[in-house]
Every structure is written in structure tokens, then in C-alpha cells.
Design a protein around this motif. Sequence first.
Motif, PDB file in Angstrom:
ATOM      1  N   GLY A 154       0.781  -1.229   0.000  1.00  0.00           N
ATOM      2  CA  GLY A 154       0.000   0.000   0.000  1.00  0.00           C
ATOM      3  C   GLY A 154       0.812   1.278   0.000  1.00  0.00           C
ATOM      4  O   GLY A 154       0.247   2.357   0.204  1.00  0.00           O
ATOM      5  N   TYR A 212      -0.783   1.628 -11.385  1.00  0.00           N
ATOM      6  CA  TYR A 212      -1.762   1.603 -10.298  1.00  0.00           C
ATOM      7  C   TYR A 212      -1.965   0.148  -9.880  1.00  0.00           C
ATOM      8  O   TYR A 212      -2.315  -0.695 -10.708  1.00  0.00           O
ATOM      9  N   GLU A 231      -3.871  -2.543  -7.232  1.00  0.00           N
ATOM     10  CA  GLU A 231      -4.948  -2.771  -6.265  1.00  0.00           C
ATOM     11  C   GLU A 231      -4.940  -4.250  -5.895  1.00  0.00           C
ATOM     12  O   GLU A 231      -4.920  -5.118  -6.776  1.00  0.00           O
ATOM     13  N   HIS A 252      -6.241  -7.427  -2.922  1.00  0.00           N
ATOM     14  CA  HIS A 252      -7.012  -7.883  -1.758  1.00  0.00           C
ATOM     15  C   HIS A 252      -6.941  -9.401  -1.700  1.00  0.00           C
ATOM     16  O   HIS A 252      -6.647 -10.077  -2.696  1.00  0.00           O
ATOM     17  N   TYR A 280      -9.065  -3.702   0.877  1.00  0.00           N
ATOM     18  CA  TYR A 280      -8.379  -3.466  -0.383  1.00  0.00           C
ATOM     19  C   TYR A 280      -7.157  -2.585  -0.137  1.00  0.00           C
ATOM     20  O   TYR A 280      -7.216  -1.631   0.635  1.00  0.00           O
ATOM     21  N   THR A 322      -4.421  -0.212  -2.112  1.00  0.00           N
ATOM     22  CA  THR A 322      -4.143   0.469  -3.378  1.00  0.00           C
ATOM     23  C   THR A 322      -2.848   1.263  -3.263  1.00  0.00           C
ATOM     24  O   THR A 322      -2.499   1.768  -2.197  1.00  0.00           O
ATOM     25  N   SER A 323      -2.142   1.371  -4.374  1.00  0.00           N
ATOM     26  CA  SER A 323      -0.894   2.128  -4.395  1.00  0.00           C
ATOM     27  C   SER A 323      -0.588   2.570  -5.821  1.00  0.00           C
ATOM     28  O   SER A 323      -1.158   2.050  -6.778  1.00  0.00           O
ATOM     29  N   LYS A 324       0.313   3.526  -5.924  1.00  0.00           N
ATOM     30  CA  LYS A 324       0.747   4.020  -7.238  1.00  0.00           C
ATOM     31  C   LYS A 324       2.267   4.074  -7.275  1.00  0.00           C
ATOM     32  O   LYS A 324       2.909   4.425  -6.293  1.00  0.00           O
TER      33      LYS A 324
END
Length: 264
Positions: A84, A223, A225, A227, A236, A238-240
Amino acid sequence: MGTRRKARVFVRVRPTSDFAHEMIRYGDDNKTINIHLKKDTRRGIVNNQQTHWSFKLDGVLHNASQDVVYETVAKDVVSQALSGYNGTIMCYGQTGAGKTYTMTGAMENYKCRGILPRTLQQVFRMIREHPTQAITVHVSYLEIYNESLFDLLSTVPYVGPSVTPLTVVENPQGVFIKGLSVHLTSQEEDAFSLLFEGETNRITASHTMNKNSSRSHSIFTIYVEAHSQTLSDEKYVTSKINLVDLAGSERLGKSGGEIALWSS
């Protein structure tokens, strides 16, 4: 984790046949660069001109291979994505210093691939190593030239031309580009196809230091995502990952470059 989240700075020195050894020296710790200039005698006897500078960095990459650069600079940043953590890797320097080579590499030579293709490979390798997680990957490719924004993936057949110009928008979740196309990549080959498509659309020009110099800033964003597929109440994540190649436009006049603006 706290120490990994700070900004780190590395210097990569491009190998040349006439490197200025008398002006630039590296510290024994491989984290220091010392610069010495001779005094300009034309300024007279009383001369307070500064001639010594010392810069402390997280690392100096001198005559380093693409493998060493990635392992040192990028690998840990990318590995934190599934936890994340957002990450940004930025190449900055003067025209002809090798920024695009460091970030993208030589596509025709596998050993010379840069940070960007290696990052894509690592992301999909991590997906294979986590079979109990459902992980989706999207990518976008933005170009900034003369303060104008261009979607480098707008030429993908199923996207079509944008009706409205790209604009920078800020909301409670952060800053994003309104109108920028984001593409689902279910496998590594899809991601590389999009990378090649975007590279084809980049603005380049010839100058005295590089016949294929990138004359714009580019941001390739991955990007992620994720889970759990086994725990229904798992959150969930999420990260970039932003991979930024900056143009050395501050030396456009000195490099003898000329550019004609075009966009896809």
C-alpha cells in the motif's frame, strides 16, 4: 518502514572518454561528490570566488550497469507497492546526461533495459508470487510539454480522441489528471505493449548531444490494487508507482536543439 519512506537522492555519472577527473572526485564512502574549480585569475588578487563544493548523497553510481542502478534505486520502492505504499522514481539532469536511458533503457538490448521495464517485470513477478491475492494493475502515460498535457496512450484503438483537454484536478484523495486514460493490464505483455505505444508518441528532437533526445517530461504511472482471495473481510490495498523522466530543457539553446510541437 519509516526509513524507506523518506526521499533518497542518487547521482549516476555518465561514462565519458574525457571525464573531468581533476574537477570531480568521489568520496571513499561512495556517497560523496567533491567538486573543485580553478580560480579565475582574471578577477584579480582579491578573489572570493568559491572553488570547492561537497555534496552528500545516498549513493554515487559511477560506471554502474542498468542492473546495479535498478537494484540500488528502484527495487525496494516497487516491492512496497503490495503493502500500500506509493512510490515515485524521478530522473533529473541536464540534456544528454542519460535520463531517458536510465528510465527506459535501450529497448533493442535486453540487458540495457531501464528502470521502467524492469519495474513492470517486478510488479508482475510479485503477482505470480502472491497467488492468494487478487491483484489488478492499470497504467497511464502522461507527457508534459510547454505546460501542455498529452495522453501518450490516446492512440490506443479502443480509447479514441479525448473530447476535453487534460486538466490537473485536486480532490480529497489527491491530485489527478482529468481525462487521462487508464488501462487495465492483465499480463506483462499488455503492459509492455502500452509502454511501446507511449514511447512511439513521445516528443523527441535531435541536438548536438543526442540525436533522439526527449524534449518533454513524461510520467508513467502503475496503479496497483490488491485484496485477499481467501479472507472475505480483508481490506483493499491500493498504491501508485510514478516513474518520471524529466526533459533537460534548461539547456535547449546550448545544445543546439530545435523542436516542432506535435501531438497524437
